[in-house]
Scaffold this motif. Sequence first.
Motif, PDB file in Angstrom:
ATOM      1  N   GLU A 220       0.828  -1.198   0.000  1.00  0.00           N
ATOM      2  CA  GLU A 220       0.000   0.000   0.000  1.00  0.00           C
ATOM      3  C   GLU A 220       0.864   1.250   0.000  1.00  0.00           C
ATOM      4  O   GLU A 220       0.578   2.226  -0.698  1.00  0.00           O
ATOM      5  CB  GLU A 220      -0.927   0.008   1.217  1.00  0.00           C
ATOM      6  N   HIS A 223       2.241   1.697  -3.379  1.00  0.00           N
ATOM      7  CA  HIS A 223       1.213   2.202  -4.289  1.00  0.00           C
ATOM      8  C   HIS A 223       1.064   3.712  -4.152  1.00  0.00           C
ATOM      9  O   HIS A 223       0.946   4.430  -5.140  1.00  0.00           O
ATOM     10  CB  HIS A 223      -0.113   1.511  -3.987  1.00  0.00           C
ATOM     11  N   ARG A 358      -1.870  -2.942  -5.982  1.00  0.00           N
ATOM     12  CA  ARG A 358      -1.490  -3.097  -4.575  1.00  0.00           C
ATOM     13  C   ARG A 358      -1.217  -4.552  -4.202  1.00  0.00           C
ATOM     14  O   ARG A 358      -0.265  -4.865  -3.508  1.00  0.00           O
ATOM     15  CB  ARG A 358      -2.603  -2.555  -3.673  1.00  0.00           C
TER      16      ARG A 358
END
Length: 419
Positions: A220, A223, A358
């Motif tokens: 995450e 990302h 992700r």
Amino acid sequence: MDLNYSDDLIRIPNLSSIAPNLEFLYLEGCKSLVETPSLQNLSKLTELHLSDCCKIKDCPEIPCNIRILKLDGTGIEQLPSSIKHLSQLVILSLDQCTALESLPSSIGNLKRLEELHLAECSRLVTIPSSIGELKCLEKLFLPNCSNLASLPESIKQLSKLKRLNLRSCERLKSLPGLPSCLELLRANDCRSLESASISFNFLEHDDENEEADRSEHENEEAHKSESEDCKFLNFSSCVKLNKKVMEDVFEAHLLGQKVTLLMAGGEVPERMRYKNKGSSLSFKLDLRHLIAFSFCVVLRPSRFIHFPRFEVDFIWESGNRRERNAFNLYSDKVVANWNAGPYSSDSSHMLLSFNGLRTRFDEEFFVKASFCFIDNHLWPEIMECGVHPIYRRDKRRSRNEKHQDDEECQSLLQILEDK
């Protein structure tokens, strides 16, 4: 000393004798001011603002410790000889200096310069090659330089350049190689532009094993970083620009490089695997080793256009399992820095964007994938869209190997879809 907008001020005395410790001199908007004395003896002066002093024809000699020099809207025809000694200068602003015919080669001596503003310098024809020596330059703004015919090859040496604005430079026909550190390029409305050498020589940040071992939280964070680090190239309304720019950006996507491109044109890249008319498409997708997507939309011409805030609604299904993801085709940083308001376009446009995934899948995992491109109703109808899955292994292969792999994978997926 703040004398901004002193409408009746015609001249100022020699300040070195009455204010030897002067640090800031603000004379912005003094439209009656016709001359200023030499300032070289003001050894503590760090800022000089002469913007909109339209009657000043000659720039005064400047002390070497100056950090900010703003001469926007003045009538100066050339910079003073003292410019080569300004080793502390950080910002040089010459916007709307319509009498300025050239920059001296000594501008390469400004080793600490971070920003150079030359908007609407209509007599400026060339930029000296010595600009490549400005190793601290982060922003170079040249919009509406209507007679600027070329940029020097040395611009590629600007190792910290993040923003380059060439909007409405109508005589530019080509762009040389640009530095890989560039984040935001604005070359829209360069109507004569035919070619641009776009290089993306970035280092790989993760090896294959490190990517596979990332935790969900780390993915995450990666990302988010991908969204923040995305580079944006705006070639809207450059109707003569050849499609090699589009092909180069798509090639960069296959190498895992985060680039967004907006340019005049009415086609999805030839090598993009899945294409469809309209704003949606579906296909069978292998999630194994999938790391990103290359997305493309083609937009109809419009008389009223804002920068689009397109989103992609991605749904995949496998058995009873169904998941939904959303992607933005523009990062928030791009919109914040480059939303220049509405403008018109008499040609179709193509938006090409890279988006990282992700979640990582290491086992063979085929799903039914559906993509729907959603706009904010400020752009016209989507004529065509495209999606190209990007896999971890693609980043390690040569261009020829990737091309062969694309063909083989296309054949395999077609067989699976037929079944």
